[in-house]
Design a protein around this motif. Structure first.
Motif, mmCIF file in Angstrom:
data_model
loop_
_atom_site.group_PDB
_atom_site.id
_atom_site.type_symbol
_atom_site.label_atom_id
_atom_site.label_comp_id
_atom_site.label_asym_id
_atom_site.label_seq_id
_atom_site.Cartn_x
_atom_site.Cartn_y
_atom_site.Cartn_z
ATOM 1 N N LEU A 93 46.290 43.562 39.626
ATOM 2 C CA LEU A 93 46.058 44.609 40.631
ATOM 3 C C LEU A 93 44.838 45.454 40.278
ATOM 4 O O LEU A 93 44.059 45.837 41.161
ATOM 5 C CB LEU A 93 47.300 45.495 40.754
ATOM 6 C CG LEU A 93 48.510 44.832 41.436
ATOM 7 C CD1 LEU A 93 49.762 45.684 41.246
ATOM 8 C CD2 LEU A 93 48.240 44.611 42.918
ATOM 9 N N GLN A 94 44.667 45.738 38.982
ATOM 10 C CA GLN A 94 43.483 46.479 38.556
ATOM 11 C C GLN A 94 42.204 45.717 38.895
ATOM 12 O O GLN A 94 41.230 46.287 39.393
ATOM 13 C CB GLN A 94 43.542 46.732 37.045
ATOM 14 C CG GLN A 94 44.434 47.880 36.637
ATOM 15 C CD GLN A 94 44.321 48.149 35.148
ATOM 16 O OE1 GLN A 94 44.386 47.235 34.329
ATOM 17 N NE2 GLN A 94 44.156 49.417 34.793
ATOM 18 N N LYS A 95 42.209 44.407 38.628
ATOM 19 C CA LYS A 95 41.027 43.592 38.902
ATOM 20 C C LYS A 95 40.767 43.509 40.403
ATOM 21 O O LYS A 95 39.609 43.474 40.838
ATOM 22 C CB LYS A 95 41.203 42.195 38.312
ATOM 23 C CG LYS A 95 39.916 41.391 38.281
ATOM 24 C CD LYS A 95 40.013 40.197 37.358
ATOM 25 C CE LYS A 95 38.666 39.496 37.259
ATOM 26 N NZ LYS A 95 38.675 38.357 36.320
ATOM 27 N N MET A 96 41.822 43.497 41.205
ATOM 28 C CA MET A 96 41.649 43.491 42.664
ATOM 29 C C MET A 96 40.967 44.775 43.125
ATOM 30 O O MET A 96 40.097 44.747 43.996
ATOM 31 C CB MET A 96 43.009 43.320 43.354
ATOM 32 C CG MET A 96 43.570 41.918 43.279
ATOM 33 S SD MET A 96 45.203 41.787 44.060
ATOM 34 C CE MET A 96 45.499 40.021 43.952
ATOM 35 N N ARG A 97 41.356 45.907 42.516
ATOM 36 C CA ARG A 97 40.724 47.184 42.887
ATOM 37 C C ARG A 97 39.264 47.214 42.436
ATOM 38 O O ARG A 97 38.385 47.653 43.174
ATOM 39 C CB ARG A 97 41.495 48.353 42.257
ATOM 40 C CG ARG A 97 42.786 48.709 42.956
ATOM 41 C CD ARG A 97 43.281 50.073 42.519
ATOM 42 N NE ARG A 97 43.610 50.108 41.091
ATOM 43 C CZ ARG A 97 44.805 49.816 40.603
ATOM 44 N NH1 ARG A 97 45.785 49.457 41.422
ATOM 45 N NH2 ARG A 97 45.031 49.886 39.308
ATOM 46 N N GLU A 98 39.011 46.751 41.215
ATOM 47 C CA GLU A 98 37.650 46.789 40.677
ATOM 48 C C GLU A 98 36.678 45.923 41.461
ATOM 49 O O GLU A 98 35.506 46.266 41.625
ATOM 50 C CB GLU A 98 37.673 46.329 39.212
ATOM 51 C CG GLU A 98 38.359 47.303 38.270
ATOM 52 C CD GLU A 98 38.649 46.665 36.919
ATOM 53 O OE1 GLU A 98 38.276 45.474 36.724
ATOM 54 O OE2 GLU A 98 39.259 47.340 36.062
ATOM 55 N N ASP A 100 37.299 44.779 44.634
ATOM 56 C CA ASP A 100 37.544 44.910 46.070
ATOM 57 C C ASP A 100 37.926 43.559 46.682
ATOM 58 O O ASP A 100 37.409 43.163 47.730
ATOM 59 C CB ASP A 100 36.307 45.479 46.775
ATOM 60 C CG ASP A 100 36.627 45.966 48.182
ATOM 61 O OD1 ASP A 100 37.784 46.332 48.433
ATOM 62 O OD2 ASP A 100 35.718 45.950 49.038
ATOM 63 N N LYS A 119 47.484 40.121 47.283
ATOM 64 C CA LYS A 119 48.167 41.422 47.322
ATOM 65 C C LYS A 119 49.476 41.321 48.093
ATOM 66 O O LYS A 119 50.468 41.963 47.737
ATOM 67 C CB LYS A 119 47.255 42.467 47.973
ATOM 68 C CG LYS A 119 46.202 43.034 47.055
ATOM 69 C CD LYS A 119 45.393 44.125 47.748
ATOM 70 C CE LYS A 119 44.338 44.704 46.811
ATOM 71 N NZ LYS A 119 43.494 45.711 47.486
#
Length: 545
Positions: A93-98, A100, A119
């Motif tokens: 999830l962190q990598k998805m936010r970083e 985008d 997601k």
């Protein structure tokens, strides 16, 4: 030349002859000198003659172009970022936010795709049945849990015993005696006596909040009961929220995701995507290595290949799906048939004996010098298409251009042409079928599907002895191609004539017209050398008779 430019593919016709291939090579060189990222192409195997010339003058075979449509490998896609199966859901999830991104392919150490996670997959997991979360936590490591809650491991034990359930302890008057915490992950404050009691009651893991250390007698109990101890970096609420993201992504990923191959045509991939609900799709190569991600956006903004047609203008003779390409130019010396485009193009069609003559002229018009080896290559193509300047299609310009190219290449055109034909005439090393399909063109003549093959030979007599084999071969080929007429023409430059064979339902009519007034079939037609100017009109007249 900007390598980021969209490539422009320059191609001759199907069943390429020497003029077709050499013109593509030469025009690509001219275009590159003018700053265009041009790529010379061919639409089939090369003839002996073409191979001979390329080898003699030091040129590689052009790229084999199979379709005017782009494959997924040829369009811009999202970069092939991926994750390992051993990272946690929280790290995912962190990598998805970083980055985008809403999803990731999961790959092994060799970048081969083994799964896919989005997601929505993670949301469905976190909002689903608690039994699923419990099962996932049961397989978590102490280190993964500590990472997820920004904590640190105080004590770990390889014999820990977890059932995946989580309890948050709130102290009451009765202490912790009313809690059933055996094998559970227990979240507790900094009360060391309560911590000790929970471990003695069989807690599977102790997570301490609002504390910076754990007393030694608690750790001693933890060692006796194989209970890992972690100090969390969050309070009780966030610790309990984040802990459910501690399982490894391999436990939740889709192991058989919908994938697309980079060899698939983009428009076909787009049709597949319309039948699925996903936002993007992993693209892999033949070895299942991740090459990128494609979405509907990429397909909607994609254009097919940019193509320049040389030595032909009929779509039936061009690359597959040519009607879907962005055609930029045509350089040709044949009749204009079914050519049509949705946008204006540069169309140069001249009455000369070979396209090589036009290309050589364009070098001079643009004041770009022709290197010695390219001059020799162009001369070979010009002499091939004009049958050493003997064909009735030969013009004054062809002769002048041949002399100029000969001077640049330090070659005598007549001697070089004789040498080339002697070295490359169809030989016994090739089957009759291979010789016939080597230089064959398709025509629609008054609604009759027709193919005309021209085979350059040294002696008509030699091939007359093979008449039965030739006839069987073209009859079989005619049936395979579903043709109304197939004509095989065997041309001898040294004997200045051609011999005809025909197959298909219209064959009898054509042969009757061609052999009218002759005692024997398959005799030499003196002076008949040019497919474009002589043979095609003769066959057209025969079909109209």
């Amino acid at each position: 030349m900007n390598e980021k430019q969209e490539p422009v593919y320059i191609t001759g016709h199907q069943h390429p002859d020497t003029d077709s291939v050499v013109s593509a090579i030469a025009y690509a060189l001219l275009k590159r000198a003018m700053g265009v990222r041009a790529v010379a192409c061919r639409l089939g195997p090369l003839s002996n003659e073409t191979k001979y010339l390329l080898k003699r003058f030091g040129y590689e075979e052009p790229l084999l172009l199979e379709d005017a449509r782009k494959t997924l490998a040829e369009i811009p896609t999202d970069s092939p970022l991926s994750i390992s199966e051993d990272i946690t859901i929280y790290e995912t999830l962190q990598k998805m936010r970083e980055t985008d991104r809403g999803s990731f392919a999961v790959t092994d150490e060799d970048n081969r795709l083994i799964g896919f996670v989005s997601k929505s997959d993670l949301a469905n997991m976190s909002m689903g049945d608690t039994a699923v979360s419990i099962e996932l936590l049961r397989h978590c490591t102490t280190e993964d849990i500590a990472k997820t809650i920004s904590g640190r491991v105080i004590y770990d034990d390889p014999q820990m015993h977890l059932n995946g359930k989580v309890s948050i302890i709130a102290l009451t008057g009765s202490g912790v005696s009313n809690y059933e915490i055996r094998d559970r992950i227990v979240i507790m404050g900094d009360d060391s006596e309560a911590q000790w009691t929970l471990i003695e009651k069989g807690a599977g893991m102790l997570i301490v909040v609002w504390a910076d250390h754990v007393s030694e007698h608690v750790l001693e109990a933890a060692r006796r009961h194989h209970c890992p101890v972690v100090i969390s970096g969050h309070g009780s609420m966030n610790t309990s929220r984040y802990i459910f993201f501690a399982p490894k992504v391999k436990l939740v990923m889709r192991r058989d995701p919908f994938i697309l191959r980079d060899s698939e045509y983009a428009e076909e991939a787009g049709r597949k995507m319309l039948k699925n609900r996903f936002r993007n799709y992993p693209v892999v190569d033949a070895g299942n290595h991740l090459k990128g991600y494609v979405s509907r956006y990429h397909i909607m903004n994609m254009a097919n290949k940019k193509i320049i047609m040389v030595d032909h203008n009929e779509f039936a003779q061009s690359v597959r799906a040519i009607e879907k390409a962005e055609i930029l130019e045509v350089v040709d010396h044949h009749r204009i048939s079914d050519f049509r485009t949705s946008q204006p193009v540069s169309f140069r069609n001249e009455i000369v004996g070979s396209t090589a003559t036009i290309i050589a002229t364009m070098f001079r018009e643009n004041q770009i010098p022709i290197p010695q080896n390219l001059a020799g290559l162009l001369l070979g193509a010009l002499l091939s298409d004009t049958l050493i300047l003997q064909s009735p299609t030969t013009t004054k310009r062809d002769i002048e251009t041949a002399n100029i190219l000969g001077a640049l290449a330090d070659l005598d055109p007549e001697e070089f042409g004789a040498e080339m034909f002697a070295a490359t005439s169809s030989s016994s090393s090739q089957s009759i079928h291979e010789q016939i399909v080597q230089d064959i063109k398709y025509y629609d003549i008054n609604g009759v599907s027709t193919m005309i093959s021209q085979v350059m030979i040294s002696s008509v007599q030699e091939y007359l002895a093979k008449a039965s084999e030739i006839q069987r071969t073209i009859e079989r080929l005619s049936r395979q191609k579903n043709l109304g007429l197939l004509v095989a023409v065997f041309t001898s430059v040294s004997e200045e004539g051609s011999m005809f064979f025909a197959a298909g339902e219209k064959a009898a009519r054509v042969m009757e017209t061609l052999e009218s007034g002759r005692e024997n079939s398959h005799t030499l037609h003196k002076g008949i050398l040019s497919r474009k100017l002589q043979i095609l009109p003769l066959i057209s007249q025969a079909l109209e008779a």
